[in-house]
Design a protein around this motif. Structure first.
Motif, PDB file in Angstrom:
ATOM      1  N   HIS A 351       0.872  -1.174   0.000  1.00  0.00           N
ATOM      2  CA  HIS A 351       0.000   0.000   0.000  1.00  0.00           C
ATOM      3  C   HIS A 351       0.910   1.225   0.000  1.00  0.00           C
ATOM      4  O   HIS A 351       1.663   1.446   0.947  1.00  0.00           O
ATOM      5  N   LEU A 352       0.856   1.994  -1.074  1.00  0.00           N
ATOM      6  CA  LEU A 352       1.733   3.148  -1.239  1.00  0.00           C
ATOM      7  C   LEU A 352       0.914   4.413  -1.370  1.00  0.00           C
ATOM      8  O   LEU A 352      -0.110   4.435  -2.072  1.00  0.00           O
ATOM      9  N   ILE A 353       1.358   5.457  -0.698  1.00  0.00           N
ATOM     10  CA  ILE A 353       0.753   6.781  -0.856  1.00  0.00           C
ATOM     11  C   ILE A 353       1.877   7.758  -1.166  1.00  0.00           C
ATOM     12  O   ILE A 353       2.867   7.828  -0.431  1.00  0.00           O
ATOM     13  N   ASN A 354       1.752   8.492  -2.264  1.00  0.00           N
ATOM     14  CA  ASN A 354       2.701   9.550  -2.609  1.00  0.00           C
ATOM     15  C   ASN A 354       1.981  10.884  -2.526  1.00  0.00           C
ATOM     16  O   ASN A 354       0.869  11.018  -3.047  1.00  0.00           O
ATOM     17  N   VAL A 355       2.609  11.859  -1.892  1.00  0.00           N
ATOM     18  CA  VAL A 355       2.043  13.201  -1.818  1.00  0.00           C
ATOM     19  C   VAL A 355       2.791  14.077  -2.808  1.00  0.00           C
ATOM     20  O   VAL A 355       4.001  14.306  -2.670  1.00  0.00           O
ATOM     21  N   PHE A 356       2.080  14.569  -3.814  1.00  0.00           N
ATOM     22  CA  PHE A 356       2.677  15.358  -4.890  1.00  0.00           C
ATOM     23  C   PHE A 356       2.196  16.805  -4.812  1.00  0.00           C
ATOM     24  O   PHE A 356       1.092  17.085  -4.343  1.00  0.00           O
ATOM     25  N   GLY A 357       3.019  17.705  -5.333  1.00  0.00           N
ATOM     26  CA  GLY A 357       2.596  19.077  -5.532  1.00  0.00           C
ATOM     27  C   GLY A 357       1.770  19.191  -6.802  1.00  0.00           C
ATOM     28  O   GLY A 357       1.740  18.278  -7.633  1.00  0.00           O
ATOM     29  N   ALA A 358       1.120  20.335  -6.958  1.00  0.00           N
ATOM     30  CA  ALA A 358       0.209  20.524  -8.092  1.00  0.00           C
ATOM     31  C   ALA A 358       0.924  20.448  -9.434  1.00  0.00           C
ATOM     32  O   ALA A 358       0.311  20.134 -10.459  1.00  0.00           O
ATOM     33  N   ASP A 359       2.243  20.711  -9.448  1.00  0.00           N
ATOM     34  CA  ASP A 359       2.988  20.698 -10.713  1.00  0.00           C
ATOM     35  C   ASP A 359       3.358  19.293 -11.175  1.00  0.00           C
ATOM     36  O   ASP A 359       3.983  19.129 -12.226  1.00  0.00           O
ATOM     37  N   HIS A 360       2.989  18.272 -10.394  1.00  0.00           N
ATOM     38  CA  HIS A 360       3.335  16.896 -10.757  1.00  0.00           C
ATOM     39  C   HIS A 360       2.116  16.054 -11.149  1.00  0.00           C
ATOM     40  O   HIS A 360       2.216  14.831 -11.241  1.00  0.00           O
ATOM     41  N   VAL A 361       0.994  16.702 -11.387  1.00  0.00           N
ATOM     42  CA  VAL A 361      -0.229  15.968 -11.715  1.00  0.00           C
ATOM     43  C   VAL A 361      -0.033  15.079 -12.941  1.00  0.00           C
ATOM     44  O   VAL A 361      -0.487  13.922 -12.973  1.00  0.00           O
ATOM     45  N   GLY A 362       0.642  15.583 -13.956  1.00  0.00           N
ATOM     46  CA  GLY A 362       0.830  14.819 -15.183  1.00  0.00           C
ATOM     47  C   GLY A 362       1.686  13.582 -15.012  1.00  0.00           C
ATOM     48  O   GLY A 362       1.720  12.713 -15.891  1.00  0.00           O
ATOM     49  N   LYS A 377      -0.200  -5.982 -10.227  1.00  0.00           N
ATOM     50  CA  LYS A 377      -1.452  -5.397  -9.736  1.00  0.00           C
ATOM     51  C   LYS A 377      -1.820  -5.861  -8.320  1.00  0.00           C
ATOM     52  O   LYS A 377      -2.979  -5.771  -7.912  1.00  0.00           O
ATOM     53  N   THR A 378      -0.834  -6.328  -7.573  1.00  0.00           N
ATOM     54  CA  THR A 378      -1.110  -6.734  -6.188  1.00  0.00           C
ATOM     55  C   THR A 378      -0.885  -5.593  -5.206  1.00  0.00           C
ATOM     56  O   THR A 378      -1.250  -5.698  -4.035  1.00  0.00           O
ATOM     57  N   ALA A 379      -0.260  -4.509  -5.664  1.00  0.00           N
ATOM     58  CA  ALA A 379      -0.035  -3.338  -4.814  1.00  0.00           C
ATOM     59  C   ALA A 379      -0.898  -2.192  -5.310  1.00  0.00           C
ATOM     60  O   ALA A 379      -1.254  -2.120  -6.486  1.00  0.00           O
ATOM     61  N   ASP A 380      -1.250  -1.304  -4.395  1.00  0.00           N
ATOM     62  CA  ASP A 380      -2.031  -0.138  -4.787  1.00  0.00           C
ATOM     63  C   ASP A 380      -1.269   1.133  -4.452  1.00  0.00           C
ATOM     64  O   ASP A 380      -0.539   1.202  -3.458  1.00  0.00           O
ATOM     65  N   LEU A 381      -1.409   2.117  -5.294  1.00  0.00           N
ATOM     66  CA  LEU A 381      -0.763   3.413  -5.110  1.00  0.00           C
ATOM     67  C   LEU A 381      -1.824   4.501  -5.185  1.00  0.00           C
ATOM     68  O   LEU A 381      -2.585   4.572  -6.154  1.00  0.00           O
ATOM     69  N   ASP A 382      -1.876   5.325  -4.152  1.00  0.00           N
ATOM     70  CA  ASP A 382      -2.764   6.486  -4.154  1.00  0.00           C
ATOM     71  C   ASP A 382      -1.886   7.725  -4.150  1.00  0.00           C
ATOM     72  O   ASP A 382      -1.033   7.894  -3.272  1.00  0.00           O
ATOM     73  N   VAL A 383      -2.050   8.582  -5.138  1.00  0.00           N
ATOM     74  CA  VAL A 383      -1.287   9.824  -5.206  1.00  0.00           C
ATOM     75  C   VAL A 383      -2.196  10.965  -4.783  1.00  0.00           C
ATOM     76  O   VAL A 383      -3.228  11.225  -5.417  1.00  0.00           O
ATOM     77  N   LYS A 384      -1.827  11.625  -3.707  1.00  0.00           N
ATOM     78  CA  LYS A 384      -2.593  12.770  -3.211  1.00  0.00           C
ATOM     79  C   LYS A 384      -1.881  14.047  -3.662  1.00  0.00           C
ATOM     80  O   LYS A 384      -0.692  14.242  -3.410  1.00  0.00           O
ATOM     81  N   VAL A 385      -2.619  14.895  -4.332  1.00  0.00           N
ATOM     82  CA  VAL A 385      -2.067  16.142  -4.856  1.00  0.00           C
ATOM     83  C   VAL A 385      -2.474  17.300  -3.948  1.00  0.00           C
ATOM     84  O   VAL A 385      -3.655  17.458  -3.630  1.00  0.00           O
ATOM     85  N   VAL A 386      -1.503  18.077  -3.520  1.00  0.00           N
ATOM     86  CA  VAL A 386      -1.807  19.260  -2.713  1.00  0.00           C
ATOM     87  C   VAL A 386      -1.650  20.493  -3.598  1.00  0.00           C
ATOM     88  O   VAL A 386      -0.645  20.665  -4.284  1.00  0.00           O
ATOM     89  N   GLN A 387      -2.669  21.307  -3.573  1.00  0.00           N
ATOM     90  CA  GLN A 387      -2.672  22.504  -4.415  1.00  0.00           C
ATOM     91  C   GLN A 387      -1.892  23.650  -3.770  1.00  0.00           C
ATOM     92  O   GLN A 387      -1.384  23.543  -2.656  1.00  0.00           O
ATOM     93  N   LEU A 388      -1.822  24.754  -4.464  1.00  0.00           N
ATOM     94  CA  LEU A 388      -0.991  25.888  -4.086  1.00  0.00           C
ATOM     95  C   LEU A 388      -1.492  26.576  -2.820  1.00  0.00           C
ATOM     96  O   LEU A 388      -2.664  26.488  -2.454  1.00  0.00           O
ATOM     97  N   ALA A 513      -9.357   7.825   7.306  1.00  0.00           N
ATOM     98  CA  ALA A 513      -8.167   7.006   7.031  1.00  0.00           C
ATOM     99  C   ALA A 513      -8.326   6.241   5.730  1.00  0.00           C
ATOM    100  O   ALA A 513      -7.398   6.159   4.923  1.00  0.00           O
ATOM    101  N   SER A 514      -9.506   5.685   5.507  1.00  0.00           N
ATOM    102  CA  SER A 514      -9.750   4.908   4.286  1.00  0.00           C
ATOM    103  C   SER A 514      -9.649   5.786   3.045  1.00  0.00           C
ATOM    104  O   SER A 514      -9.118   5.374   2.008  1.00  0.00           O
ATOM    105  N   ALA A 515     -10.139   7.033   3.153  1.00  0.00           N
ATOM    106  CA  ALA A 515     -10.120   7.953   2.013  1.00  0.00           C
ATOM    107  C   ALA A 515      -8.822   8.739   1.912  1.00  0.00           C
ATOM    108  O   ALA A 515      -8.619   9.479   0.957  1.00  0.00           O
ATOM    109  N   HIS A 516      -7.933   8.605   2.914  1.00  0.00           N
ATOM    110  CA  HIS A 516      -6.676   9.355   2.967  1.00  0.00           C
ATOM    111  C   HIS A 516      -6.963  10.855   2.982  1.00  0.00           C
ATOM    112  O   HIS A 516      -6.350  11.622   2.239  1.00  0.00           O
TER     113      HIS A 516
END
Length: 586
Positions: A351-362, A377-388, A513-516
């Motif tokens: 279970h991976l969570i990456n926190v990215f800035g708004a400039d990394h959406v692409g 496909k046995t691991a999941d990655l959720d990328v949370k983007v924080v805006q400016l 927690a489930s929704a991060h």
């Protein structure tokens, strides 16, 4: 006690019984359904939509299923009434003793109330900040740092096995620019007039101490070395000093990491993890040689109009395949990220969570694609983007002095208003929404300042407990005594409303927690504080509702039990956010 989970369990048990009795098909699969507070409080304490969710599969009318469920659930002695409403909702109202018992549960569990038990679904990695080690943290990093740290706190509180990670980008061209910039400051420290900083180098004064450290350690010995010799020496020291500065900045916000992972380590000590990661993808048939079309906007640094080594990213939802090796055989920037995530998976994270800035959406689709490919496909990655973050003061754009010379640093903001306002306000907005940070509002003492309002609720609770002891000599306000108070005396609508808000905390923690989404905790605490302050105000208007009844120690103890329970939950929520829970406000 999580009353919502308890109701869900009872409904599932009732549905299974109805299957056994033939009221529902025996092979009926029970789907997820909601047990939640109704929008209209007059409809009861908990609304359940199970009958509506099941109706189609059961080939029955929702109200018929609801009536059968009602008959089963009414056997529970703590339920006051159940009503079937609308197309088939069950509206459940508990007897008052359920809410009184909840107060005792909170006092008994203390800081563990609302916390999840240890989960058995694997290790979870949260990567956040990961700023280039080329200077101090700026205000843009601040939001992602706070978000990632609070999210990690939330997940730990909810029972997850969490590792907090920082990825040090210390292998790219930017750290060579850092080294050349530091070398210039080194020459300055040796007494040379370096003049204006050349364009393309980092101009901030924060590199002067690095130059001084180099001069102290090496004297003038580096001056006559060719660049290929002094560059790695200077680069190593500059990165070390920059990371020390970054860690110090993060400490000012009480942000910590368990792991600082060096990008350079992917190809250090004779190993090549990038090569290993590509080989793993090749074994899966996901690597080929080919050309890519020029990206729209020409903003992909890895693009070139020649044959390259490509990853079949489109097999996993990306909009185009991605280059891992350039035509000259050198690795692309993306190849390093592939190897880094391969390393995470190799360390057992699923279970991976990456926190990215708004400039990394692409960048998100390609990272998701490679995690899916490498893990089958046995691991999941959720990328949370924080805006400016936009800075204001009294509603006007604010251009504060810039210690770094070119940008507002994280430390600038913390020194201006303090750690707690920064942390709370960085979370008092959904991460995907732009945040307006007003220096005047976050320091005013009013309801319009959420961090003050919530901290004041905790301090007010502590004050009530202190004042009760002063006003009623001999009164024992210890938790052991308060949980044995006669809580049946808590009958006022405001008191019951406050208890019901406390009851929703475990459900809120689980959902957040489930929704991060740690911002849900910040919103909840403001609403809880508002309920407490409202009940205090009602006591000012109606003396019989005051928390302290000087001539009635029994009633006072019951209300103090509620205050102590509220104080406990506020502290737990503030702990998740990384904000202090003060017992007094100055």
């Amino acid at each position: 006690m999580n009353v919502f989970s308890e109701v869900e369990a009872r409904v599932r048990a009732a549905l299974e019984a109805l299957k056994t009795e033939g009221v529902l098909p025996s092979d009926l699969a029970l789907p997820e359904f909601d047990a939640e507070p109704p929008r209209d409080a007059s409809h009861g304490d908990i609304a359940v939509n199970a009958a509506l969710v099941l109706a189609k599969a059961a080939k029955k009318k929702p109200r018929d299923i609801a009536d059968a469920l009602k008959a089963k659930l009414e056997a529970h002695g703590d339920i006051q009434k159940i009503e079937v409403a609308g197309p088939g909702f069950l509206n459940i109202t508990f007897k008052p003793e359920v809410w009184h018992g909840l107060v005792r549960d909170i006092l008994s569990e203390g800081g563990r109330y609302g916390a999840g038990s240890s989960r058995g679904d694997g290790k979870l990695n949260v990567e956040y900040v990961s700023a280039n080690p080329t200077g101090p943290m700026h205000v843009g990093h601040c939001r992602g740092a706070v978000f990632g740290d609070a999210l990690a706190n939330l997940l730990v509180f909810a029972g997850y096995d969490v590792t907090r990670e920082y990825y040090i980008n210390d292998a790219g061209g930017q750290v060579n620019v850092l080294a050349r910039s530091a070398f210039l400051r080194y020459r300055e420290a040796l007494g040379e007039d370096i003049g204006a900083i050349p364009e393309g180098l980092y101009p901030g004064d924060y590199l002067k101490p690095v130059g001084e450290a180099l001069a102290k350690e090496h004297g003038p010995s580096l001056i006559n070395m060719p660049e290929e010799r002094w560059l790695p020496i200077v680069r190593s020291i500059a990165i070390e000093k920059m990371m020390a500065m970054i860690k110090d900045d993060l400490a000012a916000l009480n942000i910590r990491h368990d792991v600082f992972f060096s990008e350079a380590s992917l190809q250090a000590d004779g190993k090549d993890q990038i090569k290993a990661a590509i080989a793993e993808l090749e074994k899966k048939g996901l690597i080929y040689e080919g050309k890519l079309e020029k990206p729209k906007g020409h903003d992909d640094d890895d693009w070139e109009d020649r044959v390259q080594t490509l990853f079949k990213s489109t097999d996993f939802g990306d909009d185009e395949d991605r280059a891992l090796k350039k035509s000259d055989g050198t690795y692309t920037y993306f190849a390093g990220d592939v190897a880094y995530h391969y390393d995470k998976l190799s360390r057992g994270f699923r279970h991976l969570i990456n926190v990215f800035g708004a400039d990394h959406v692409g960048y998100i689709p390609r990272i998701k694609a490679v995690v899916a490919a490498l893990s089958d496909k046995t691991a999941d990655l959720d990328v949370k983007v924080v805006q400016l973050v936009r800075l204001f003061k009294a509603g006007e754009p604010y251009k504060m002095s810039k210690r770094a010379g070119t940008f507002v640093t994280l430390r600038d903001v913390v020194d201006e208003v303090g750690r707690d306002p920064v942390r709370y306000m960085m979370l008092y907005r959904k991460n995907q929404e732009t945040l307006d940070f007003d220096f005047a509002k976050v320091t005013e003492q009013s309801k319009d300042n959420p961090v003050f309002y919530v901290q004041y609720a905790h301090a007010r609770s502590a004050s009530v407990l202190r004042n009760a002891v002063e006003q009623i000599p001999g009164l024992d306000v210890s938790v052991d005594v308060l949980r044995r108070a006669d809580l049946s005396l808590l009958t006022d609508t405001g008191e019951i409303d406050l208890i019901k808000r406390l009851a929703s905390f475990p459900r809120l923690v689980e959902g957040a927690a489930s929704a991060h989404e740690p911002h849900r905790i910040a919103f909840y605490l403001y609403d809880l504080a508002s309920a407490l302050h409202s009940q205090w105000t009602r006591g000012n208007d109606s003396p019989h509702l005051r928390f302290i009844q000087s001539n009635d120690g029994v009633a006072t103890s019951a209300r103090l039990a509620l205050i102590a329970a509220t104080k406990t939950v506020i502290k737990s929520g503030l702990d998740v956010l990384g904000v202090e829970a003060p017992d007094a406000m100055r």
